[in-house]
Design a protein around this motif. Sequence first.
Motif, PDB file in Angstrom:
ATOM      1  N   THR A  98      11.258   5.702 -98.234  1.00 31.02           N
ATOM      2  CA  THR A  98      11.055   4.215 -98.446  1.00 31.02           C
ATOM      3  C   THR A  98      11.759   3.383 -97.373  1.00 31.02           C
ATOM      4  OG1 THR A  98      12.630   4.396-100.111  1.00 31.02           O
ATOM      5  CG2 THR A  98      10.456   4.873-100.838  1.00 31.02           C
ATOM      6  N   GLU A 103      12.604   3.640 -94.390  1.00 31.86           N
ATOM      7  CA  GLU A 103      11.678   3.711 -92.970  1.00 31.86           C
ATOM      8  C   GLU A 103      10.529   2.666 -93.206  1.00 31.86           C
ATOM      9  OE1 GLU A 103      13.082   5.010 -90.748  1.00 31.86           O
ATOM     10  OE2 GLU A 103      13.302   7.169 -90.827  1.00 31.86           O
ATOM     11  N   LEU A 104       9.950   2.542 -94.153  1.00 30.93           N
ATOM     12  CA  LEU A 104       8.843   1.734 -94.505  1.00 30.93           C
ATOM     13  C   LEU A 104       9.234  -0.003 -94.931  1.00 30.93           C
ATOM     14  CD1 LEU A 104       6.497   3.953 -96.600  1.00 30.93           C
ATOM     15  CD2 LEU A 104       6.073   3.338 -94.485  1.00 30.93           C
ATOM     16  N   TYR A 119      10.606   2.434 -88.653  1.00 32.88           N
ATOM     17  CA  TYR A 119      10.894   3.447 -88.227  1.00 32.88           C
ATOM     18  C   TYR A 119      11.375   3.542 -86.590  1.00 32.88           C
ATOM     19  CZ  TYR A 119       9.929   8.496 -86.596  1.00 32.88           C
ATOM     20  OH  TYR A 119       9.815   9.795 -86.186  1.00 32.88           O
ATOM     21  N   TYR A 173       7.271  -3.414 -95.467  1.00 32.98           N
ATOM     22  CA  TYR A 173       6.181  -3.132 -96.720  1.00 32.98           C
ATOM     23  C   TYR A 173       6.893  -2.583 -97.929  1.00 32.98           C
ATOM     24  CZ  TYR A 173       3.128  -4.056 -92.781  1.00 32.98           C
ATOM     25  OH  TYR A 173       2.326  -4.656 -91.908  1.00 32.98           O
ATOM     26  N   ALA A 197       8.120  -0.324-100.622  1.00 27.74           N
ATOM     27  CA  ALA A 197       8.190   0.983-101.007  1.00 27.74           C
ATOM     28  C   ALA A 197       9.322   1.337-101.816  1.00 27.74           C
ATOM     29  CB  ALA A 197       8.224   1.914 -99.636  1.00 27.74           C
ATOM     30  N   CYS A 238       5.453   8.713 -90.752  1.00 27.93           N
ATOM     31  CA  CYS A 238       5.871   7.216 -90.118  1.00 27.93           C
ATOM     32  C   CYS A 238       5.634   6.893 -88.642  1.00 27.93           C
ATOM     33  CB  CYS A 238       7.423   7.010 -90.269  1.00 27.93           C
ATOM     34  SG  CYS A 238       8.201   7.024 -92.103  1.00 27.93           S
ATOM     35  N   PHE A 256       2.068   5.927 -89.249  1.00 27.84           N
ATOM     36  CA  PHE A 256       2.176   4.720 -89.678  1.00 27.84           C
ATOM     37  C   PHE A 256       2.278   3.599 -88.770  1.00 27.84           C
ATOM     38  CE2 PHE A 256       4.192   0.987 -92.040  1.00 27.84           C
ATOM     39  CZ  PHE A 256       3.215   0.981 -92.862  1.00 27.84           C
ATOM     40  N   ASP A 257       3.233   3.792 -88.072  1.00 29.92           N
ATOM     41  CA  ASP A 257       3.698   2.819 -87.015  1.00 29.92           C
ATOM     42  C   ASP A 257       2.568   2.554 -85.995  1.00 29.92           C
ATOM     43  OD1 ASP A 257       6.247   2.391 -88.087  1.00 29.92           O
ATOM     44  OD2 ASP A 257       7.356   2.846 -86.541  1.00 29.92           O
TER      45      ASP A 257
END
Length: 248
Positions: free
Chosen positions: A102, A104-105, A109, A116, A118, A222, A225-226
Amino acid sequence: MSTRDRPQSRPLPREAGVAGTGSRARRPSPTGYGPAGTATADPLRAAHAHCQSLQDALVALRDQGLEQVAEWGRHLAATLPVGGRLLAAGNGGSAAQAQHLTAELVGRYQRERSAYSAIALHADTSAVTAIGNDYGFEELYARQVAAHGRPGDVLMLMSTSGRSPNLLAAADTGRAAGLSVWAMTGPRPNPLAFRADDALCIGSGSTATVQEAHLVALHLLCDTFDHEIGVVDGAASVDGVVRPYPSL
C-alpha cells in the motif's frame, strides 16, 4: 542432590542422512532451511541453505508466476485511476508485506506518478483494537472490508499458511461484497487460495522463503503497475513535478 537425583544427559539420536559432528548429531533446523546442528553447527551452511531455498522459489516464480503478477499489475492500473481502491491485509510479517504494497501505491515505486487509494487494514490501531475487543480477532479484517470495500475494488490477502481465520473471513466478506479477492500464500492446497478469486502460491515449506518471494512478487506487481499507469494515468513530469492532465 545425590547422583541418582541428577538429570542424566542422553546422547542425541543421529538424523537419517545428516552427518553428526563428533559424537553429537545434527538436529533439524527450526527455520526449515536444513540442518542447524548443536552448538558446533556451521552457520555458513545454514546461510547457503537459506539462499538455495529462496533461489528455488524465485526460479519457480519466474517460470510459473510472472504472467499472473503482471496481470494483477495491469488490473490495478485499470482500476485505481478510475476511483477503485486496494485493501490489503495479513498477520505478522505478512501484515508488513501488505503495508509495503500500500505504501508503494499511495507513495511511489520507482517513477513519479499520481497517488492512488490503497489501505493496509491492520494499520488503523483504534479500529483494530475496537473490532478485536468487540467482535473477536476473527472479524478483524472482515468488518473493515465490509466498511471500506466497494464492488470492483481489490482485496489482497497475504498469508504464509493460507489458514488464518481472520483472512478467510475477509475473503468471504470481500467476495460477497463484489471485490476481486487475491491471495499470496505458501504451498497449495490451502483454504485461502481456494476461497480467493486468484492466488499466487509459493511452494516452499519455509515461512521466511515464502515471505521473501512474496516481496519480490509485490515489487514485480508494482513495476507492471508503474509501466501501465504511464498510459492510463495521464501524468507528466514537468521540472520534476508531477502534473496530472485533465480527465478527457
